[in-house]
Enzyme design. Structure first.
Site, PDB file in Angstrom:
ATOM      1  N   GLU A  14       2.015  -0.247 -11.073  1.00  0.00           N
ATOM      2  CA  GLU A  14       0.416   0.323 -10.497  1.00  0.00           C
ATOM      3  C   GLU A  14      -0.678  -0.351 -11.779  1.00  0.00           C
ATOM      4  OE1 GLU A  14       1.292   4.678  -9.738  1.00  0.00           O
ATOM      5  OE2 GLU A  14       1.960   4.622  -8.221  1.00  0.00           O
ATOM      6  N   GLU A  27       9.190   1.729  -1.914  1.00  0.00           N
ATOM      7  CA  GLU A  27       9.325   2.596  -2.023  1.00  0.00           C
ATOM      8  C   GLU A  27       9.046   3.528  -0.595  1.00  0.00           C
ATOM      9  OE1 GLU A  27       6.781   4.453  -5.633  1.00  0.00           O
ATOM     10  OE2 GLU A  27       7.732   3.048  -6.536  1.00  0.00           O
TER      11      GLU A  27
END
Ligand code: XIL
Length: 401
Positions: A181, A306
């Site tokens: 991220e 995910e």
């Protein structure tokens, strides 16, 4: 993402966990409360024809895919049915939290490998592959980090961490999420990089440094850049994809060792129409496929790292929610599995019993979400069958052979 105290209290109250008066939650308290809950005996998946050759792992493997899930280590230790479900379904696992800085680094000089070692032992005993998640993130760093990491020592902390952790497990990890991220276009930099502590303390070269250090410490692991927000067919999605591809292009041009891009795929079974009305929708499409194709053209693999499907804004009705979640899995997987660069599908958890979504924003009505292939009693949900059908259709979906 914000952790909602209300969602936690709702969950705790539902579980009778007796912690509803806590005002500050110790790390892992929710997981332990969830794991400690006495439950109905788990539904035997065998009866429903979803284990062995009928499992997600087997169906994925038959189509050159690896399926697995994120593992909650507190639950794994306390809940035999949960461990059995993972063993039956998964060919690869990743630690939901146990390999993050917050778990591994009690002190600036110390490491605690207890839970990470336990995950590797479980996976290897069951012949599963293992993903490492993650080495560098702006979130979930230990408490000491903010006070003690400085511009003078951050580079050393980063290198020592990666050498120690990646070195310890060298040769045993399928792929590492090296940097997680790192992009947030809203932070306003022209390159889209997030204003993370690592960027502030080390400078933008922290990304390159992390990947090079990881490659040296374990030349066999595939090194992954992992992020969210590259999925949506929106302006924000398009900006995030553009920044991510630019970052990857720069890395490849500079011979930074990157092998794969992770598309987190925390998606929703609903979209908001003008007027704020939630409707079932498919807000994923051509933009995501262009992103995956661009990654492939850079020589990268693509991992769905995910996946889960939140039902937050849908009406309470369970069959309706389950159908919408299953449809979202089917549409999303049939889209992304059309590109041969996609090799891996992991869900973020496997049973609704432990989904992180109930610890985040949660539903306004306080009902638990139903985002995963197995429901809270380990019965295969419609999402399970949608996933399995999508894996089976892979050859028909692929436009590249
Ligand atoms: C989440 C875990 O599921 C939670 O238990 C924890 O409190 C916060 O992190 N993107 C990621 C994962 O890369 O590490 C996050 O996992 C979910 C979002």
């Amino acid at each position: 993402m914000r952790t909602s105290r209300r969602a936690f209290l709702d969950t705790a109250a539902r579980l009778g966990a007796g912690v509803a008066t806590a005002s500050v939650l110790p790390l892992g308290a929710v997981d332990r409360a969830l794991a400690a809950k006495p439950r109905e005996p788990a539904n035997s998946g065998a009866a429903a024809g979803v284990t062995g050759d009928a499992s997600l792992g087997s169906h994925a493997a038959a189509h050159r895919l690896l399926y697995g899930c994120a593992v909650n280590m507190n639950a794994l230790a306390a809940d035999a049915a949960y461990a059995a479900l993972i063993r039956e379904q998964c060919r690869i696992v990743v630690a939901e939290n146990a390999m993050k800085w917050g778990a591994l680094r009690p002190t600036p000089d110390g490491f605690n490998f207890e839970q990470a070692d336990a995950l590797l032992a479980f996976a290897e005993a069951n012949r599963m592959k293992i993903r490492g998640h993650n080495l560098v993130w702006h979130r979930d760093n230990p408490r000491w980090f903010d006070a003690q990491a400085t511009a003078a020592n951050a580079r050393g902390l980063l290198v020592t961490h990666i050498e120690t952790v990646v070195g310890r497990y060298a040769g045993r990890i399928h792929s590492w999420d090296v940097v997680n991220e790192a992009i947030d276009v809203a932070d306003g930099r022209p390159d889209g990089l997030r204003n993370s502590p690592w960027l502030r303390l080390v400078g933008e070269e922290y990304i390159e440094l992390a990947f090079k250090t990881a490659r040296d410490a374990d030349p066999q692991a595939l090194l992954t850049y992992n992020d969210y927000g590259t999925e949506q067919e929106t302006r924000a999605g398009e900006q995030k994809r553009a920044a991510a591809i630019e970052l990857l292009r720069r890395m490849v041009a500079r011979r930074v060792p990157v092998d794969a891009v992770g598309v987190q795929s925390h998606i929703a079974a609903w979209a908001t129409q003008a007027g704020g009305i939630p409707v079932a929708a498919m807000p994923y499409g051509a933009g995501l496929m262009r992103f995956i194709a661009s990654a492939r053209e850079l020589g990268l693999q693509v991992f769905i790292t995910e996946m889960d499907v939140n039902d937050r804004a849908l009406p309470a009705d369970v069959p309706g929610r389950d159908a919408a979640v299953a449809t979202a899995y089917r549409q999303y997987l049939e889209l992304v599995l059309g590109d041969p660069a996609v090799r891996l599908v992991l869900t973020w958890g496997i049973t609704d019993r432990y989904t992180w979504l109930n610890r985040e924003e949660g539903r306004a009505d306080g009902l638990p979400e139903r985002p995963l292939p197995f429901d809270a009693a380990d019965r295969a949900a419609p999402a399970f069958f949608a996933m399995r059908d999508s894996f089976d259709r892979r050859a028909a979906l692929s436009s590249h052979g």
